[in-house]
Design a protein around this motif. Structure first.
Motif, PDB file in Angstrom:
ATOM      1  N   UNK A 264     -11.764  -2.056   2.533  1.00  0.00           N
ATOM      2  CA  UNK A 264     -10.727  -2.882   3.134  1.00  0.00           C
ATOM      3  C   UNK A 264      -9.374  -2.512   2.534  1.00  0.00           C
ATOM      4  N   UNK A 265      -8.325  -2.991   3.167  1.00  0.00           N
ATOM      5  CA  UNK A 265      -6.988  -2.746   2.627  1.00  0.00           C
ATOM      6  C   UNK A 265      -6.820  -3.416   1.266  1.00  0.00           C
ATOM      7  N   UNK A 266      -7.445  -4.557   1.063  1.00  0.00           N
ATOM      8  CA  UNK A 266      -7.385  -5.233  -0.234  1.00  0.00           C
ATOM      9  C   UNK A 266      -8.058  -4.363  -1.295  1.00  0.00           C
ATOM     10  N   UNK A 267      -9.217  -3.818  -0.959  1.00  0.00           N
ATOM     11  CA  UNK A 267      -9.925  -2.954  -1.907  1.00  0.00           C
ATOM     12  C   UNK A 267      -9.115  -1.694  -2.215  1.00  0.00           C
TER      13      UNK A 267
ATOM     14  N   UNK B 267      -0.569   9.493   0.762  1.00  0.00           N
ATOM     15  CA  UNK B 267      -0.983   8.095   0.610  1.00  0.00           C
ATOM     16  C   UNK B 267      -1.604   7.586   1.910  1.00  0.00           C
ATOM     17  N   UNK B 268      -1.023   7.927   3.042  1.00  0.00           N
ATOM     18  CA  UNK B 268      -1.590   7.514   4.325  1.00  0.00           C
ATOM     19  C   UNK B 268      -2.955   8.150   4.556  1.00  0.00           C
TER      20      UNK B 268
ATOM     21  N   UNK C  35      -5.092   1.395  -5.772  1.00  0.00           N
ATOM     22  CA  UNK C  35      -3.698   1.807  -5.973  1.00  0.00           C
ATOM     23  C   UNK C  35      -3.066   1.073  -7.154  1.00  0.00           C
ATOM     24  N   UNK C  36      -3.410  -0.210  -7.313  1.00  0.00           N
ATOM     25  CA  UNK C  36      -2.894  -0.976  -8.456  1.00  0.00           C
ATOM     26  C   UNK C  36      -3.342  -0.353  -9.771  1.00  0.00           C
ATOM     27  N   UNK C  37      -4.608   0.023  -9.843  1.00  0.00           N
ATOM     28  CA  UNK C  37      -5.101   0.640 -11.075  1.00  0.00           C
ATOM     29  C   UNK C  37      -4.347   1.935 -11.372  1.00  0.00           C
TER      30      UNK C  37
ATOM     31  N   UNK D   6       0.817  -1.201   0.000  1.00  0.00           N
ATOM     32  CA  UNK D   6       0.000   0.000   0.000  1.00  0.00           C
ATOM     33  C   UNK D   6       0.861   1.266   0.000  1.00  0.00           C
ATOM     34  N   UNK D   7       2.058   1.143   0.496  1.00  0.00           N
ATOM     35  CA  UNK D   7       3.029   2.233   0.471  1.00  0.00           C
ATOM     36  C   UNK D   7       4.245   1.760  -0.301  1.00  0.00           C
TER      37      UNK D   7
END
Length: 133
Positions: free
Chosen positions: A59-62, A46-47, A67-69, A25-26
């Motif tokens: 969620x962190x996954x979501x 970002x935080x 972020x991936x996109x 995530x970071x």
């Protein structure tokens, strides 16, 4: 900035920052010659994004998928909207479940006010919630 400075500025423990790094995530920060993590100011944005997303129920996954996109060069707005719509559907379903549970609890409370504890037998455990009474 060192990790303690970032943690203080963002209002999160340093452990959280390390966890977010491990989860992707970071971004991994540069390392100073002494081996300490050296963050730039973008980590604070970002935080803040992560904190805002979590406040919206993501969620962190979501959040990682958003972020991936962005990392892939896509504008993630449509994806975020679909995540938020799904989250809203989940919240509304949970509200219906809670309303049903509230009605059940109200019924049990009303029942408890009509029943005499002296009539409660050991086989029922508790005649307030015993089925069929």
């Amino acid at each position: 900035m060192r990790i303690g400075d970032v943690a203080e500025a963002a209002g999160v423990p340093a452990q959280t920052i390390r966890f977010y790094e491990r989860r992707g995530l970071l971004p991994q920060p540069e390392r100073a010659p002494n081996g300490y993590r050296d963050y730039d100011d973008s980590v604070l944005a970002r935080l803040a994004f992560i904190r805002s997303g979590q406040a919206a129920g993501l969620t962190l996954v979501e959040l990682g998928s958003v972020l991936d996109q962005r990392r892939e060069g896509a504008v993630p707005c449509a994806h975020v909207q679909s995540l938020l719509l799904a989250k809203l559907d989940d919240v509304r379903a949970r509200q219906r479940e809670l309303a049903t549970m509230a009605e059940e609890l109200e019924g049990l409370i009303e029942r408890s006010e009509r029943l005499d504890p002296a009539d409660c037998i050991d086989a029922e455990t508790c005649h307030i919630i015993a089925a069929g009474n």
